[in-house]
Scaffold this motif. Structure first.
Motif, mmCIF file in Angstrom:
data_model
loop_
_atom_site.group_PDB
_atom_site.id
_atom_site.type_symbol
_atom_site.label_atom_id
_atom_site.label_comp_id
_atom_site.label_asym_id
_atom_site.label_seq_id
_atom_site.Cartn_x
_atom_site.Cartn_y
_atom_site.Cartn_z
ATOM 1 N N ILE A 641 31.783 15.851 7.774
ATOM 2 C CA ILE A 641 32.491 16.850 8.583
ATOM 3 C C ILE A 641 33.716 17.312 7.801
ATOM 4 O O ILE A 641 34.373 16.507 7.123
ATOM 5 N N TRP A 642 34.006 18.585 7.915
ATOM 6 C CA TRP A 642 35.233 19.134 7.345
ATOM 7 C C TRP A 642 36.005 19.838 8.459
ATOM 8 O O TRP A 642 35.412 20.519 9.288
ATOM 9 N N VAL A 643 37.310 19.682 8.445
ATOM 10 C CA VAL A 643 38.161 20.403 9.397
ATOM 11 C C VAL A 643 39.097 21.290 8.594
ATOM 12 O O VAL A 643 39.787 20.831 7.674
ATOM 13 N N LEU A 644 39.101 22.589 8.919
ATOM 14 C CA LEU A 644 39.866 23.584 8.179
ATOM 15 C C LEU A 644 40.587 24.512 9.149
ATOM 16 O O LEU A 644 40.221 24.609 10.320
ATOM 17 N N LYS A 645 41.562 25.222 8.641
ATOM 18 C CA LYS A 645 42.154 26.316 9.383
ATOM 19 C C LYS A 645 41.151 27.455 9.505
ATOM 20 O O LYS A 645 40.393 27.729 8.580
ATOM 21 N N GLN A 646 41.199 28.154 10.639
ATOM 22 C CA GLN A 646 40.409 29.374 10.768
ATOM 23 C C GLN A 646 41.136 30.503 10.057
ATOM 24 O O GLN A 646 42.319 30.749 10.290
ATOM 25 N N LYS A 647 40.389 31.188 9.172
ATOM 26 C CA LYS A 647 40.939 32.337 8.458
ATOM 27 C C LYS A 647 39.890 33.430 8.407
ATOM 28 O O LYS A 647 38.717 33.162 8.122
ATOM 29 N N ASP A 648 40.306 34.656 8.635
ATOM 30 C CA ASP A 648 39.378 35.781 8.508
ATOM 31 C C ASP A 648 38.875 35.934 7.080
ATOM 32 O O ASP A 648 37.792 36.483 6.859
ATOM 33 N N THR A 649 39.644 35.453 6.125
ATOM 34 C CA THR A 649 39.257 35.559 4.722
ATOM 35 C C THR A 649 38.334 34.421 4.289
ATOM 36 O O THR A 649 37.928 34.388 3.127
ATOM 37 N N GLU A 650 38.018 33.507 5.216
ATOM 38 C CA GLU A 650 37.121 32.395 4.909
ATOM 39 C C GLU A 650 36.053 32.285 5.993
ATOM 40 O O GLU A 650 35.978 31.290 6.712
ATOM 41 N N PRO A 651 35.198 33.297 6.115
ATOM 42 C CA PRO A 651 34.222 33.278 7.208
ATOM 43 C C PRO A 651 33.033 32.360 6.972
ATOM 44 O O PRO A 651 32.331 32.032 7.917
ATOM 45 N N ARG A 652 32.800 31.936 5.721
ATOM 46 C CA ARG A 652 31.626 31.113 5.433
ATOM 47 C C ARG A 652 31.971 30.059 4.395
ATOM 48 O O ARG A 652 32.884 30.223 3.579
ATOM 49 N N SER A 653 31.202 28.969 4.415
ATOM 50 C CA SER A 653 31.398 27.899 3.435
ATOM 51 C C SER A 653 30.632 28.142 2.155
ATOM 52 O O SER A 653 30.862 27.461 1.144
ATOM 53 N N PHE A 669 34.086 26.183 -2.123
ATOM 54 C CA PHE A 669 34.542 25.514 -0.907
ATOM 55 C C PHE A 669 35.798 24.690 -1.145
ATOM 56 O O PHE A 669 36.603 24.490 -0.222
ATOM 57 N N THR A 670 36.013 24.216 -2.382
ATOM 58 C CA THR A 670 37.213 23.421 -2.651
ATOM 59 C C THR A 670 38.479 24.245 -2.480
ATOM 60 O O THR A 670 39.558 23.703 -2.228
ATOM 61 N N LYS A 671 38.360 25.572 -2.637
ATOM 62 C CA LYS A 671 39.518 26.434 -2.427
ATOM 63 C C LYS A 671 39.758 26.698 -0.944
ATOM 64 O O LYS A 671 40.845 27.161 -0.570
ATOM 65 N N MET A 672 38.768 26.418 -0.110
ATOM 66 C CA MET A 672 38.951 26.520 1.334
ATOM 67 C C MET A 672 39.522 25.221 1.874
ATOM 68 O O MET A 672 40.504 25.220 2.622
ATOM 69 N N ALA A 673 38.896 24.101 1.501
ATOM 70 C CA ALA A 673 39.353 22.789 1.963
ATOM 71 C C ALA A 673 40.361 22.247 0.957
ATOM 72 O O ALA A 673 40.079 21.341 0.170
ATOM 73 N N ASP A 674 41.548 22.826 0.961
ATOM 74 C CA ASP A 674 42.538 22.505 -0.069
ATOM 75 C C ASP A 674 43.745 21.752 0.479
ATOM 76 O O ASP A 674 44.820 21.757 -0.112
ATOM 77 N N GLY A 675 43.564 21.085 1.620
ATOM 78 C CA GLY A 675 44.608 20.199 2.112
ATOM 79 C C GLY A 675 45.754 20.862 2.820
ATOM 80 O O GLY A 675 46.819 20.250 2.992
ATOM 81 N N GLU A 676 45.585 22.090 3.296
ATOM 82 C CA GLU A 676 46.670 22.750 4.023
ATOM 83 C C GLU A 676 46.995 22.006 5.315
ATOM 84 O O GLU A 676 46.145 21.380 5.933
ATOM 85 N N SER A 677 48.233 22.115 5.728
ATOM 86 C CA SER A 677 48.690 21.434 6.940
ATOM 87 C C SER A 677 48.050 22.056 8.178
ATOM 88 O O SER A 677 47.908 23.276 8.282
ATOM 89 N N LEU A 678 47.676 21.199 9.120
ATOM 90 C CA LEU A 678 47.164 21.633 10.411
ATOM 91 C C LEU A 678 48.198 21.465 11.517
ATOM 92 O O LEU A 678 47.890 21.602 12.699
ATOM 93 N N GLU A 679 49.419 21.165 11.127
ATOM 94 C CA GLU A 679 50.501 21.027 12.112
ATOM 95 C C GLU A 679 50.871 22.410 12.656
ATOM 96 O O GLU A 679 51.007 23.371 11.901
ATOM 97 N N HIS A 680 51.063 22.482 13.965
ATOM 98 C CA HIS A 680 51.449 23.763 14.551
ATOM 99 C C HIS A 680 52.399 23.563 15.733
ATOM 100 O O HIS A 680 52.467 24.377 16.641
ATOM 101 N N THR A 681 53.137 22.468 15.686
ATOM 102 C CA THR A 681 54.051 22.177 16.790
ATOM 103 C C THR A 681 55.486 22.583 16.477
ATOM 104 O O THR A 681 56.314 22.687 17.376
ATOM 105 N N THR A 682 55.802 22.784 15.219
ATOM 106 C CA THR A 682 57.171 23.164 14.870
ATOM 107 C C THR A 682 57.316 24.679 14.868
ATOM 108 O O THR A 682 56.349 25.422 14.711
ATOM 109 N N SER A 683 58.525 25.122 15.021
ATOM 110 C CA SER A 683 58.784 26.557 15.153
ATOM 111 C C SER A 683 58.651 27.298 13.836
ATOM 112 O O SER A 683 58.524 28.524 13.817
ATOM 113 N N ASP A 684 58.670 26.587 12.700
ATOM 114 C CA ASP A 684 58.661 27.274 11.419
ATOM 115 C C ASP A 684 57.259 27.377 10.812
ATOM 116 O O ASP A 684 57.111 27.753 9.658
#
Length: 826
Positions: A641-653, A669-684
């Motif tokens: 399983i992979w968990v990624l951010k939803q992006k319009d620029t990444e519609p397919r694997s 796919f390595t450029k899609m699953a590149d370890g970006e943060s999934l945090e979305h609780t902070t204001s910044d």
């Protein structure tokens, strides 16, 4: 005819209607325009989807308009309507460019007044200075007007380009080269195999084919290994009939006339060239292998055997009253017991579902196939580097007509599909089926002191079957009454076998088993990737790993007898960055996607759990590490399983053209699953919490003698389920399921444990069922409808008339000459 025994007379008024209509809804059509839909859906009041299907495939008229517009606007390319080779410029494919999610969301969820703009995607074969390329463009908006334009389609690819070079510049010349090679060693093949290639008739069932397979793809060209196969091209069993002669070809030159045949390989021995091979064959110590000959052992049917019981037909499922789901055929929209969703197709990936809701709440925006990969291992030049990426061949365009009463129940609704290639619209009748089915096991049951309750397990299935070369993949999207969704894939067909040599020093037993006189099974991994864009109760979601862990604790109420207690508890680990995850040991973790905001009545976060489903166990990922064959073209196969951010620029694997450039894929796919943060609780943070899962089903397939002639579906099933996790306030299936409560004999029959028995009272006050007319209330009570009267069904309800089967002869993808399917083969 068969008669179902009556238990109640109250629906006799409708019996005449049923008897008149039942023959109509179960007879299979004489042609595809008489699609075998159920009586109720064919004659009931039309059902209309709440909104337009904004993901629908192009109509034939739209495709023609797009083709004509490209021909006009790109007149300088001299696009050919009937290309002779990959050196010609031509339009290869036109299809719908699916709208961006952000554009569709305002229309679907925010009461937007109009749907997003409709655009087409086109793949054009263009011959440039250094050879042929496949180049993607976007065309729109549709319908074509003075405002329509053609633009490079770049934003959906992360490679920085919208094109891939076609390494096969002239497939006809390659075929001629292979035949010439075979003719030059015809004395050897006649001596060792008892056959030669037939240039006049390559489909000669008694002849040989020399089949190319690229073992290295570089910018400078190819190195090919050619293996001999029998019989001719029309045989479905050819992947069971490899012959043990291989030839190596230096194909680095762009001119096929400059290619060089070098080494030959036979029975575990590598020969420098044809002359050394010929001399060895004539030598006294040459060791031969047994021939791999066709025969009854490859037949998939046995019309002769008659074991006890075969003289009787098997049980079948029937649907006497018509379907209970509602279907808008025009918009491909379905509503069934709380579920609602749209269906669409694509020629590369087949069926996808969009805007899946349950009881009015959002569950998924998109659910669909991304890629189906098979990677082999072996110690011969063919199996050692063999891999397939099946969207390249077309999982959608190779989804052929379903067989009524076999692929799907006779009563199923059937949908057609269209795809547009090389200026033609191809119509595939009845390639998708939709049906309800009642399982052979219950959804729930319980025996209490006074009664037993049993609830039938009826589910809805959307099914298609894609035949890609030697394998048939049955792909199911299954919906259950409690809100569960399941994606299930089963495979059948001929394995891609390896030639079994007679050399005792060989290591081929490391890669499979001997399964016939001169045939070995060849181990391989099937890894089939799907996208699940979850919107659990809305787009703002979090993923967690909820672990079940042992620990030692002290409880005040346990003292002094038990100072410490060894037990277990739940520990939650948020998934805070994009990552690949594998199924846990001992099923020791729950993978859950929660709504970030919405809770149920008990204050628990609404969620969906992702788990292996009802197949052969946990789904696999690729065994091979850093595949030298796949390169970077299928890195999604390396975890479950992979968990990624939803992006319009990444519609397919993945993209079908990754097959042409595995070491520099158009989607990496390595450029899609590149370890970006999934945090979305902070204001910044700019991330809004909209995440996407990519998950794999498949199998580690080590074929055995039971795979001859065909692999069986029940041994190859694999699935992943999405199960509600506190999504509702109680089990939603209670309000929709069909079942019975049987009351046991006795003074308290029908009562509930813990209640005082009151002979004059209604001990079934909590039950919504009704009692059988004329029977004592303590016998049985039903919830949901039951069959009420005798029903006569036509023969076609049990065994559809195959004289009405409407499919025409077609070309099945030939995997062993896979490059033919690209631009060079049109």
């Amino acid at each position: 005819m068969i008669e179902l025994k009556s238990r109640r007379p109250w629906v006799l008024l409708s019996s005449l209607l049923i008897l008149v209509g039942v023959a109509a809804f179960l007879v299979f059509p004489l042609d595809h325009e008489q699609s075998p839909i159920g009586y109720a859906s064919k004659h009931a009041a039309p059902y209309k989807a709440p909104r337009q299907n904004v993901w629908a495939e192009l109509t034939e008229g739209e495709a023609a308009d797009v083709n004509n517009f490209i021909l006009k606007e790109f007149a300088h390319l001299d696009l050919k309507k009937h290309p002779k080779s990959a050196r010609d410029n031509f339009i290869f494919v036109v299809e719908t460019l699916k709208p961006n999610k952000t554009d569709a969301a305002s229309y679907l969820y925010n009461d937007g007044p109009s749907p997003p703009e409709r655009w087409a995607k086109a793949a054009i074969a263009q011959n440039l200075k250094d050879g042929p390329y496949m180049i993607y463009y976007m065309v729109g908006p549709l319908p074509i007007s003075k405002d329509s334009v053609i633009l490079p389609l770049e934003y959906v690819f992360n490679s920085g380009r919208n094109y891939v070079q076609n390494p096969m510049k002239d497939y006809t010349a390659i075929q001629d080269f292979a035949l010439a090679l075979a003719e030059n060693v015809s004395d050897i093949t006649q001596e060792l195999l008892g056959a030669t290639a037939n240039r006049q008739n390559p489909s000669d069932p008694h002849g040989l084919l020399a089949v190319p397979r690229g073992s290295r793809v570089d910018a400078g060209g190819l190195t090919l290994w050619l293996q001999f196969y029998r019989p001719g091209m029309s045989s479905g069993a050819r992947t069971l009939l490899p012959q043990g002669i291989y030839a190596k070809v230096d194909a680095t030159s762009s001119d096929v006339n400059e290619w060089i045949v070098s080494q030959f390989y036979y029975n575990g021995v590598l020969y420098e060239d044809a002359e050394h091979f010929r001399a060895a064959v004539d030598g006294p110590d040459f060791e031969r292998t047994p021939p791999n000959l066709d025969g009854p052992w490859t037949d998939t049917e046995d019309f002769e055997s008659h074991p006890p019981g075969r003289e009787l037909p098997p049980p079948v499922s029937v649907q006497p009253y018509g379907p209970r789901y509602r279907l808008d055929r025009k918009e491909r929209f379905i509503s069934w017991f709380g579920f609602e969703f749209y269906i669409t197709t694509a020629q590369a990936t087949g069926v996808s579902l969009f805007d899946i809701r349950f009881n009015g709440e959002r569950v998924m925006y998109e659910l669909g196939l991304q890629e189906a990969m098979a990677h082999y291992a072996g110690d011969d030049p063919m199996q050692g580097g063999l891999e397939f990426m099946d969207t390249f061949f077309g999982m959608g365009k190779n989804a052929f007509e379903l067989v009524p009463g076999y692929d799907c129940p006779a009563y199923a609704d059937y949908l057609d599909a269209e795809w547009h290639q090389a200026y033609q619209t191809h119509h595939t009748p009845n390639s998708i089926c939709v049906f309800e089915y009642t399982a052979d096991y219950l959804l729930s049951r319980h025996t209490s002191q006074y009664s037993v309750t049993a609830s039938r397990n009826t589910f809805l299935t959307v099914r298609s079957v894609s035949t890609v070369g030697n394998y048939d993949y049955t792909i199911d999207y299954i919906f259950y009454m409690d809100g569960t969704l399941e994606v299930k894939v089963r495979a059948s067909g001929f394995i891609f076998g390896a030639f079994y040599t007679a050399n005792n020093t060989k290591s081929e037993d490391q890669y499979g088993h001997r399964i016939h006189e001169a045939l070995s099974s060849s181990m391989h991994d099937h890894v089939i990737n799907f996208k699940a864009d979850l919107d659990v109760a809305g787009p703002k979601n979090d993923m967690v790993r909820m672990a079940i862990e042992p620990f030692t604790s002290t409880y005040e109420w346990d003292q002094p007898e038990q100072p410490k207690r060894n037990t277990m508890h739940l520990v939650e680990y948020p998934v805070t960055e994009e990552a690949g995850i594998d199924w846990p040991k001992n099923s020791g973790e729950f993978y859950i996607v929660y709504s970030s905001d919405e809770k149920n009545a008990w204050g628990e976060r609404k969620g969906y759990r992702i788990t292996p489903g009802t197949g052969m166990g946990s789904t696999p990922h690729l065994t091979i590490l850093n595949s030298t064959t796949l390169g970077d073209s299928a890195r999604w196969a390396e975890h479950d399983i992979w968990v990624l951010k939803q992006k319009d620029t990444e519609p397919r694997s993945a993209d079908p053209l990754n097959f042409f450039a595995p070491h520099d894929p158009i989607i990496d796919f390595t450029k899609m699953a590149d370890g970006e943060s999934l945090e979305h609780t902070t204001s910044d943070t700019s991330y809004d919490g909209d995440l996407v899962l990519y998950f794999n089903v498949g199998a580690h397939h080590v074929p055995t003698s039971q795979d001859v002639p065909n692999t069986l579906m029940h041994t190859s099933a694999s699935s992943v389920m999405f199960v509600p996790h506190n999504f509702a306030d109680r089990d939603p299936s209670r309000g929709s399921v069909q079942g019975v409560r049987l009351q046991m004999s006795g003074k308290k029959s029908g009562g509930f444990a813990g209640e005082e028995h009151e002979p004059s009272g209604d001990l079934r006050s909590r039950q919504m069922g009704r009692k059988l007319e004329g029977q004592d209330r303590t016998k049985a009570s039903y919830f949901g409808a039951t069959y009420e009267s005798a029903i006569k069904l036509p023969l076609e309800a049990f065994e559809p008339d195959m004289a009405g089967y409407s499919s025409k002869e077609h070309d099945v993808t030939d995997l062993s000459i896979s490059y033919k399917v690209g631009a060079a083969g049109v």
